[in-house]
Enzyme design. Structure first.
Site, PDB file in Angstrom:
ATOM      1  N   ASP A 135     -10.944  36.522  47.345  1.00 18.24           N
ATOM      2  CA  ASP A 135     -11.231  37.527  48.368  1.00 18.24           C
ATOM      3  C   ASP A 135     -12.721  37.819  48.572  1.00 18.24           C
ATOM      4  O   ASP A 135     -13.208  37.819  49.696  1.00 18.24           O
ATOM      5  CB  ASP A 135     -10.475  38.820  48.004  1.00 18.24           C
ATOM      6  CG  ASP A 135     -10.527  39.866  49.108  1.00 18.24           C
ATOM      7  OD1 ASP A 135     -10.563  39.468  50.278  1.00 18.24           O
ATOM      8  OD2 ASP A 135     -10.524  41.057  48.798  1.00 18.24           O
ATOM      9  N   SER A 140     -13.385  31.311  52.968  1.00 20.85           N
ATOM     10  CA  SER A 140     -12.325  32.082  53.612  1.00 20.85           C
ATOM     11  C   SER A 140     -10.987  31.707  52.974  1.00 20.85           C
ATOM     12  O   SER A 140     -10.518  30.582  53.136  1.00 20.85           O
ATOM     13  CB  SER A 140     -12.286  31.782  55.117  1.00 20.85           C
ATOM     14  OG  SER A 140     -11.067  32.223  55.672  1.00 20.85           O
ATOM     15  N   SER A 153      -1.953  30.790  60.042  1.00 18.04           N
ATOM     16  CA  SER A 153      -2.776  31.971  60.307  1.00 18.04           C
ATOM     17  C   SER A 153      -2.178  32.731  61.481  1.00 18.04           C
ATOM     18  O   SER A 153      -2.164  32.250  62.606  1.00 18.04           O
ATOM     19  CB  SER A 153      -4.215  31.538  60.614  1.00 18.04           C
ATOM     20  OG  SER A 153      -5.072  32.641  60.629  1.00 18.04           O
ATOM     21  N   CYS A 189       4.008  31.823  65.298  1.00 14.91           N
ATOM     22  CA  CYS A 189       3.972  33.136  65.958  1.00 14.91           C
ATOM     23  C   CYS A 189       4.509  33.059  67.393  1.00 14.91           C
ATOM     24  O   CYS A 189       5.043  34.038  67.910  1.00 14.91           O
ATOM     25  CB  CYS A 189       2.542  33.682  65.981  1.00 14.91           C
ATOM     26  SG  CYS A 189       1.947  34.242  64.378  1.00 14.91           S
ATOM     27  N   CYS A 192       4.953  35.930  70.434  1.00 11.06           N
ATOM     28  CA  CYS A 192       5.036  37.282  69.876  1.00 11.06           C
ATOM     29  C   CYS A 192       3.654  37.944  69.822  1.00 11.06           C
ATOM     30  O   CYS A 192       2.674  37.334  69.387  1.00 11.06           O
ATOM     31  CB  CYS A 192       5.637  37.229  68.473  1.00 11.06           C
ATOM     32  SG  CYS A 192       5.732  38.845  67.670  1.00 11.06           S
ATOM     33  N   LYS A 299     -15.738  58.956  47.369  1.00 14.87           N
ATOM     34  CA  LYS A 299     -16.189  59.598  48.604  1.00 14.87           C
ATOM     35  C   LYS A 299     -15.377  59.193  49.837  1.00 14.87           C
ATOM     36  O   LYS A 299     -14.905  60.065  50.583  1.00 14.87           O
ATOM     37  CB  LYS A 299     -17.676  59.322  48.818  1.00 14.87           C
ATOM     38  CG  LYS A 299     -18.271  59.986  50.053  1.00 14.87           C
ATOM     39  CD  LYS A 299     -19.765  59.688  50.122  1.00 14.87           C
ATOM     40  CE  LYS A 299     -20.374  60.001  51.453  1.00 14.87           C
ATOM     41  NZ  LYS A 299     -21.787  59.622  51.525  1.00 14.87           N
TER      42      LYS A 299
END
Length: 383
Positions: A135, A140, A153, A189, A192, A299
């Site tokens: 990560d 990548s 992807s 995909c 969609c 914070k």
């Protein structure tokens, strides 16, 4: 020349032994199309600033490990459902950490797996060199996983696997050992657009393109005053955002509990908002230090908790918020508290209290928030 399939199969078998849910192999060639995509992202100002390395390092494995031949991608499935999740109700409001921050910090979990794989390869091949990352490395993870056949992807900018949907953590291991590569999967995909349509801030510009500066997951990690237009979009999210994954049809019914260390503690990942606001640094680290969502410190989490109380219009939290406005040393918290107070109550009492605060406040940004609330309150009282 690619090495025989025997070693590759041995690596696959060993990966299963150590609890890797899916593994794929890719050539360590430069990611040419990715480089162009990243350049466009930079030009358009869509980058978050959390990215590591130059464009070359992020797309050329051999710059990270000389004589690199193969990049191994691993995926570990994480849970999408929580058992015994406490309810957030009036008078007892709670925030939420995204699923990728449930359980132990995934960076640690994946690094342990990658270290074991690295040791295994070194035992099998004398002189083998490797470099692993999770990560926060230059490469990548998504591009590597896509090339290695882990998944495709998605339009939500996540790698979607046929087995686990997009609820997977990814890690990479670059090695000088040549291994037969796997075939990428076809994009499934189709037409969609549910993730694009559901994105709270419109951060998904189009399928596969994300304006990271608008992404709620990014916004929850910033440390400055959050622009007002995004505050209600964040809702009660303390860290991260799951919307584009939750609406994805490929994730329907996907919930895996393969790794005990990934199981969420409901009181940690869905904490009481007012308790979060009263924590010292030591208390914050004790409760949240082991999860990935704590990496930016308390914070941003506390700022987001203040926003959540404002979004909930939680009247019982007014004394806490007024105390923050008057006493907290951090301008971001004071300014956000002023906004939240204005969202919860527009009365003559709060108007007078805010007027008094304005007289002693020195920070321009906080004063701007206070005056904005005063103007809105005055308009409401007149009407």
């Amino acid at each position: 020349m690619r090495m025989n399939r025997g070693l590759k199969q041995e690596i696959i078998d060993y990966s299963k032994e150590i609890g890797v849910d899916k593994i794929g192999f890719a050539a360590a060639d430069p990611f040419v199309t990715l480089k162009e995509r990243l350049r466009v992202q930079q030009e358009k100002g869509y980058v978050s600033g959390f990215e590591k390395g130059t464009l070359g390092e992020r797309t050329t494995p051999e710059l990270l490990l000389p004589e690199a031949k193969t990049v191994i991608s691993i995926a570990l499935a994480y849970p999408s459902k929580m058992k015994d999740a406490p309810r957030s109700v009036k008078g007892d409001r709670r925030g939420i950490f995204c699923r990728a921050s449930w359980g132990e910090d995934y960076h640690h979990i994946l690094r342990r797996k990658l270290n074991l794989l690295e040791e295994f390869i070194q035992k099998k091949v004398t002189g083998a060199r490797s470099k692993s990352m999770v990560d926060t490395g230059e490469l990548s993870d998504r591009a590597v996983a896509e090339r290695a056949g882990i998944g495709w992807s998605g339009k939500n900018c996540a790698v979607i696997t046929p087995e686990f949907g997009s609820y997977v953590y990814l890690g990479d291991l670059i090695t000088t050992v040549p291994l037969e590569e796997d075939q990428p999967l076809e994009d499934q995909c189709g037409s969609c657009t549910k993730c694009i349509d559901a994105c709270p801030t419109g951060a998904l510009i189009q399928g596969g393109q994300l304006d990271a500066t608008k992404c709620v997951a990014f916004l929850t990690q910033t440390k400055t005053m959050l622009p007002e237009k995004y505050r209600k979009k964040i809702g009660n999210r303390l860290y991260g955002c799951d919307t584009c994954q939750v609406v994805c049809p490929e994730n329907k019914g996907k919930d895996f509990h393969h790794h005990p260390e990934m199981e969420p503690d409901p009181e940690v990942v869905k904490p009481r908002l007012e308790e979060v606001l009263s924590m010292s640094n030591k208390e914050f680290k004790k409760k949240f230090g082991h999860i990935s969502g704590s990496w930016r410190g308390k914070k941003p989490i506390q700022r987001n908790a203040v926003i959540a109380l404002g979004v909930f219009k939680e009247k019982s939290a007014l004394p806490t918020l007024i105390k923050l406005l008057k006493e907290d040393p951090r301008p971001v918290i004071r300014g956000t508290a002023a906004w939240a107070i204005g969202e919860i109550e527009k009365s003559s009492e709060t108007y007078q209290m805010l007027e008094a605060s304005a007289e002693t406040e020195k920070d321009e940004e906080v004063l701007s928030e206070i005056y904005s609330v005063l103007n809105n309150t005055q308009t409401t009282l007149r009407s």
